[in-house]
Write a protein that holds these residues in place. Structure first.
Motif, mmCIF file in Angstrom:
data_model
loop_
_atom_site.group_PDB
_atom_site.id
_atom_site.type_symbol
_atom_site.label_atom_id
_atom_site.label_comp_id
_atom_site.label_asym_id
_atom_site.label_seq_id
_atom_site.Cartn_x
_atom_site.Cartn_y
_atom_site.Cartn_z
ATOM 1 N N ARG A 69 0.868 -1.186 0.000
ATOM 2 C CA ARG A 69 0.000 0.000 0.000
ATOM 3 C C ARG A 69 0.898 1.228 0.000
ATOM 4 N NH1 ARG A 69 -2.352 0.446 6.241
ATOM 5 N NH2 ARG A 69 -0.344 0.967 7.228
ATOM 6 N N LEU A 70 0.337 2.335 -0.454
ATOM 7 C CA LEU A 70 1.042 3.609 -0.359
ATOM 8 C C LEU A 70 0.986 4.077 1.082
ATOM 9 C CD1 LEU A 70 -0.342 5.347 -3.574
ATOM 10 C CD2 LEU A 70 1.927 4.315 -3.248
ATOM 11 N N VAL A 71 2.099 4.652 1.503
ATOM 12 C CA VAL A 71 2.148 5.125 2.884
ATOM 13 C C VAL A 71 1.004 6.099 3.121
ATOM 14 C CG1 VAL A 71 3.495 6.401 4.581
ATOM 15 C CG2 VAL A 71 4.623 4.764 3.048
ATOM 16 N N GLY A 72 0.240 5.824 4.154
ATOM 17 C CA GLY A 72 -0.892 6.679 4.489
ATOM 18 C C GLY A 72 -2.224 6.116 4.065
ATOM 19 N N ASP A 73 -2.229 5.181 3.035
ATOM 20 C CA ASP A 73 -3.490 4.582 2.615
ATOM 21 C C ASP A 73 -3.925 3.552 3.646
ATOM 22 O OD1 ASP A 73 -3.477 6.114 0.404
ATOM 23 O OD2 ASP A 73 -3.018 4.500 -1.028
ATOM 24 N N PRO A 74 -5.246 3.397 3.822
ATOM 25 C CA PRO A 74 -5.719 2.425 4.824
ATOM 26 C C PRO A 74 -5.818 0.996 4.296
ATOM 27 C CG PRO A 74 -7.572 3.642 3.924
ATOM 28 C CD PRO A 74 -6.349 4.232 3.267
ATOM 29 N N ILE A 75 -5.853 0.837 2.966
ATOM 30 C CA ILE A 75 -6.146 -0.480 2.398
ATOM 31 C C ILE A 75 -4.862 -1.120 1.876
ATOM 32 C CG2 ILE A 75 -7.431 -1.719 0.610
ATOM 33 C CD1 ILE A 75 -9.539 0.493 0.745
ATOM 34 N N TRP A 76 -4.720 -2.436 2.208
ATOM 35 C CA TRP A 76 -3.595 -3.233 1.683
ATOM 36 C C TRP A 76 -4.088 -4.015 0.478
ATOM 37 C CZ3 TRP A 76 1.311 -3.014 3.505
ATOM 38 C CH2 TRP A 76 1.511 -2.418 4.756
ATOM 39 N N SER A 77 -3.241 -4.155 -0.525
ATOM 40 C CA SER A 77 -3.568 -4.898 -1.745
ATOM 41 C C SER A 77 -2.625 -6.090 -1.881
ATOM 42 C CB SER A 77 -3.440 -4.000 -2.986
ATOM 43 O OG SER A 77 -4.321 -2.898 -2.906
ATOM 44 N N ASP A 78 -3.210 -7.266 -2.288
ATOM 45 C CA ASP A 78 -2.375 -8.462 -2.509
ATOM 46 C C ASP A 78 -1.428 -8.214 -3.671
ATOM 47 O OD1 ASP A 78 -3.644 -9.777 -0.471
ATOM 48 O OD2 ASP A 78 -5.063 -10.837 -1.782
ATOM 49 N N LEU A 79 -0.164 -8.544 -3.479
ATOM 50 C CA LEU A 79 0.836 -8.397 -4.537
ATOM 51 C C LEU A 79 1.155 -9.756 -5.170
ATOM 52 C CD1 LEU A 79 2.786 -6.559 -6.053
ATOM 53 C CD2 LEU A 79 4.478 -6.954 -4.252
ATOM 54 N N VAL A 80 1.425 -10.755 -4.348
ATOM 55 C CA VAL A 80 1.717 -12.099 -4.861
ATOM 56 C C VAL A 80 1.443 -13.104 -3.745
ATOM 57 C CG1 VAL A 80 4.151 -12.003 -4.193
ATOM 58 C CG2 VAL A 80 3.439 -13.570 -6.015
ATOM 59 N N ALA A 81 0.884 -14.283 -4.144
ATOM 60 C CA ALA A 81 0.606 -15.331 -3.153
ATOM 61 C C ALA A 81 1.915 -15.913 -2.621
ATOM 62 C CB ALA A 81 -0.252 -16.430 -3.776
ATOM 63 N N LEU A 82 1.938 -16.157 -1.312
ATOM 64 C CA LEU A 82 3.166 -16.680 -0.708
ATOM 65 C C LEU A 82 3.522 -18.054 -1.253
ATOM 66 C CD1 LEU A 82 2.712 -15.666 3.054
ATOM 67 C CD2 LEU A 82 4.158 -14.590 1.322
ATOM 68 N N GLU A 83 2.481 -18.858 -1.612
ATOM 69 C CA GLU A 83 2.800 -20.200 -2.087
ATOM 70 C C GLU A 83 3.532 -20.165 -3.422
ATOM 71 O OE1 GLU A 83 -1.309 -21.427 -4.437
ATOM 72 O OE2 GLU A 83 -0.567 -22.631 -2.785
ATOM 73 N N LEU A 84 3.335 -19.057 -4.183
ATOM 74 C CA LEU A 84 4.058 -18.934 -5.451
ATOM 75 C C LEU A 84 5.531 -18.623 -5.226
ATOM 76 C CD1 LEU A 84 1.472 -16.954 -7.609
ATOM 77 C CD2 LEU A 84 1.877 -19.421 -7.524
ATOM 78 N N LEU A 85 5.845 -18.130 -4.046
ATOM 79 C CA LEU A 85 7.242 -17.798 -3.737
ATOM 80 C C LEU A 85 7.966 -18.969 -3.108
ATOM 81 C CD1 LEU A 85 6.743 -14.233 -2.218
ATOM 82 C CD2 LEU A 85 7.261 -14.844 -4.583
#
Length: 653
Positions: free
Chosen positions: A176-192
């Motif tokens: 998320r951008l600093v200051g924004d309240p919402i988090w967005s999924d970037l990549v699933a951990l199982e793919l890493l």
């Protein structure tokens, strides 16, 4: 046109341990090196794409392989990949010609034989270059044409970028951008999360950092060393003074140069000693040959002799005295030598001071040399005067322990081993002859009642004396023929003389008895005087008469004393009995008479089994059974010659 973030469709085949991926009804050319190839068993970065149905992974596929299974290619959208995707989107919109193949300049050579008009994109440079086949001739390409257009004018300043935060939600990496309240999924951990990795080894070559899987034979370049060196930056501000460095110690182990901080205990290896060994140098010139080349005239021996210089002056100290008196010479010139007589040290002036003390004079005693060979004995000297009487020796006591003879001075407590008892035992001697019977000993105390013996019966058959345990079968004991002694000598002038004497017709040939006839009383007395005793019968005494009762006495059982090695005198008895208190070896008999037979009855003294071994004269059926108080051996011995004895036996239980 918007390109997908992942590529699917068709199936893919990959073998464990391989890098080549083969597709069925696939479009691998939509992917680029750096994208991620995925199957249900793992994922791996793509190194190169050969066609819509063939690509190569960056490393060996160590996960489970598959044949015609599901797959995905996950598009990586950063850096160079973003530029490729942008170009593909433009091509898809019809703005540029679609290439027939793309790759590095080195990969273009694979298409040198394509027909005229074949288009190849070189994508390992920025900007990309386009090559077109001018003809079908091998390698007939145009010059590379850049895809980059004219430089545009400056754009409007964009808004200042906002800082980005990252976190893990447990299932995804989020941003998320600093200051924004919402988090967005970037990549699933199982793919890493890849499959368990294989152990990797690294090394540095002259040009690259290289890697390989543990156990593999070939190294692969990871990154060029030249790429690890960045541009020189501006000189920074002076840093704060560092702490004083710790003192280092160096040491050489059997294999490495090692170091540690002073005061620490563990050594750390720096470099193998073998790495410090240079190449073998060229063989140097012969010194004598060099001397001749420089003008020396003479043989090698003369040259060697010329190397020895004149004897130098002996060393002399400039002053001596005590250590405290040395101060009087502190102003002397460099090289001035002072010997401190109270410390035994030599000091040399060096610069404005003195050297450390050097031990001077006689060193410590060396180790004793080896003894020389003894010299020849000198002539005896004159007798010296008698010495004074020595002090009386101390009284010595001796005793025997279970293992040693020991001694001590009278009055002392401790005993000292003198010699082991086993060392006092000599080699076994030859068996001695049986001694004569000793005087009868005093009656012993009554022994414990023995086990009831089994009753033995004897009988005489037409040919043998036989025996058996009561109720058992009869066995031959000895042939009757063997009980007949040798013919006895006649007395009183022989049988003929005896008849004549009885007739009262003695002749002059009958000696002094010719005048009178021999009376029966006198005949009986003469016969009694020559009757053999049992001892004479056993000793085979000549010229004696044998009576039946004498034969019986000679055949009586005689007790044979037990010994670990038991010798037999053949003529001592015809029947002997021995009770064994231990194992026994029967040695070769003496005084053997060929044709004679004797018996030996062997019993055990207790229930403990005792073994019996036999000398080399004994032949035939030698007993192998053991004897106890309840199991006996009756052995019959017949002398075939003075060195051969036929042996047979019976077990009595």
């Amino acid at each position: 046109m918007t390109l997908p973030t992942e590529i699917k469709g068709g199936t893919a085949t990959i073998a464990q341990g391989e890098r080549a991926v083969t597709g069925q009804n696939t479009r691998f050319t939509l992917s680029r090196p750096g994208d991620v190839f995925w199957t249900p068993y793992g994922n791996m970065r793509i190194a190169s794409v050969q066609s819509d149905t063939a690509l190569t992974l960056a490393y060996d596929w160590v996960q489970q392989g598959q044949a015609g299974g599901p797959y995905e290619i996950r598009i990586v959208t950063d850096g160079l990949q973003a530029g490729v995707r942008e170009l593909l989107e433009l091509l898809a919109a019809g703005n540029y010609a679609t290439p027939d193949a793309k790759g590095t300049l080195a990969q273009r050579a694979a298409f040198d034989g394509e027909p005229q008009g074949f288009i190849f994109w070189q994508i390992d440079v920025d900007p990309f270059l386009i090559y077109v086949k001018l003809s079908a001739a091998l390698g007939d390409w145009t010059e590379g044409v850049s895809l980059q257009g004219a430089t545009g004018g400056p754009g409007q300043p964009g808004p200042s970028g906002r800082n980005v935060e990252l976190r893990s939600s447990g299932t995804h990496v989020q941003w998320r951008l600093v200051g924004d309240p919402i988090w967005s999924d970037l990549v699933a951990l199982e793919l890493l999360r890849g499959a368990d990795g294989r152990e990797v080894q690294f090394q540095t070559s002259e040009t690259h950092i290289q890697w390989r899987y543990a156990g593999a034979s070939e190294w692969s370049d990871l990154i060029a060393l030249s790429l690890l060196k960045g541009e020189q930056g501006d000189q920074g501000d002076p840093g704060n003074p560092g702490a004083d460095g710790r003192e280092i110690e160096l040491s050489a182990s059997e294999s490495h140069v090692q170091w540690r901080y002073v005061g620490e205990t563990d050594w750390k290896e720096v470099v193998p000693l073998i790495a410090l060994k240079g190449d073998v140098g060229d063989k140097g010139d012969d010194a004598y040959a060099v001397a001749v080349a420089e003008g020396f005239v003479g043989s090698r021996a003369e040259w060697l002799a010329s190397l020895k210089g004149e004897q130098g002056d002996s060393f002399n100290v400039d002053a001596t005295g005590t250590f405290a008196e040395r101060a009087a010479y502190d102003g002397e010139a460099e090289g001035f030598a002072y010997l401190s007589t109270d410390t035994g040290e030599l000091f040399i002036r060096q610069g404005s001071g003195w050297s450390d003390g050097i031990p001077f004079g006689k060193g410590a005693d060396g180790a004793p040399g080896q003894d020389g060979s003894p010299g020849a004995d000198g002539e005896d000297g004159d007798d010296g005067e008698p010495g004074a009487d020595g002090a009386d020796g101390r009284e010595v006591e001796l005793q025997k322990s279970p293992t040693h003879v020991q001694w001590r001075y009278a009055g002392e407590d401790g005993w000292t081993d003198l010699i082991a008892l086993v060392d006092l035992k000599g080699e076994p001697g030859s068996p001695g002859r049986d001694g004569t019977d000793g005087d009868p000993g005093a009656p012993g105390s009554p022994g414990n009642p023995g086990a009831d013996g089994r009753e033995i019966e004897l009988q005489v058959s037409q040919t043998h004396v036989q025996w058996r345990l009561a109720g058992g079968a009869w066995a031959n004991l000895i042939a009757l023929a063997e009980l007949q002694g040798p013919p006895g000598a006649t007395t009183i002038g022989g049988i003929d003389g005896l008849q004549e004497a009885l007739d009262g017709k003695a002749t002059a040939a009958q000696g002094a008895k010719a005048d009178t006839a021999v009376q029966p009383a006198a005949l009986g007395a003469a016969a009694a005087m020559n009757e053999a005793t049992a001892a004479q019968l056993l000793a085979r005494t000549a010229d004696v008469l044998v009576a039946p009762d004498t034969i019986g006495a000679a055949k009586a059982w005689v007790t044979l004393a037990y010994a670990a090695t038991r010798s037999l005198v053949w003529t001592d008895a015809w029947a002997r009995v021995c009770i064994l208190s231990g194992n026994m070896a029967v040695s070769n008999p003496t005084n053997i008479e060929a044709g004679d037979t004797i018996m030996l009855l062997l019993k055990g003294g207790t229930t403990t089994e005792r073994t019996v071994s036999w000398g080399t004269y004994f032949r035939g059926n030698l007993p192998t059974e053991t004897v106890t108080s309840a199991r006996w051996l009756l052995v019959t011995l017949t002398a075939l010659s003075t060195t051969e004895i036929a042996t047979s036996y019976v077990v009595i239980e």
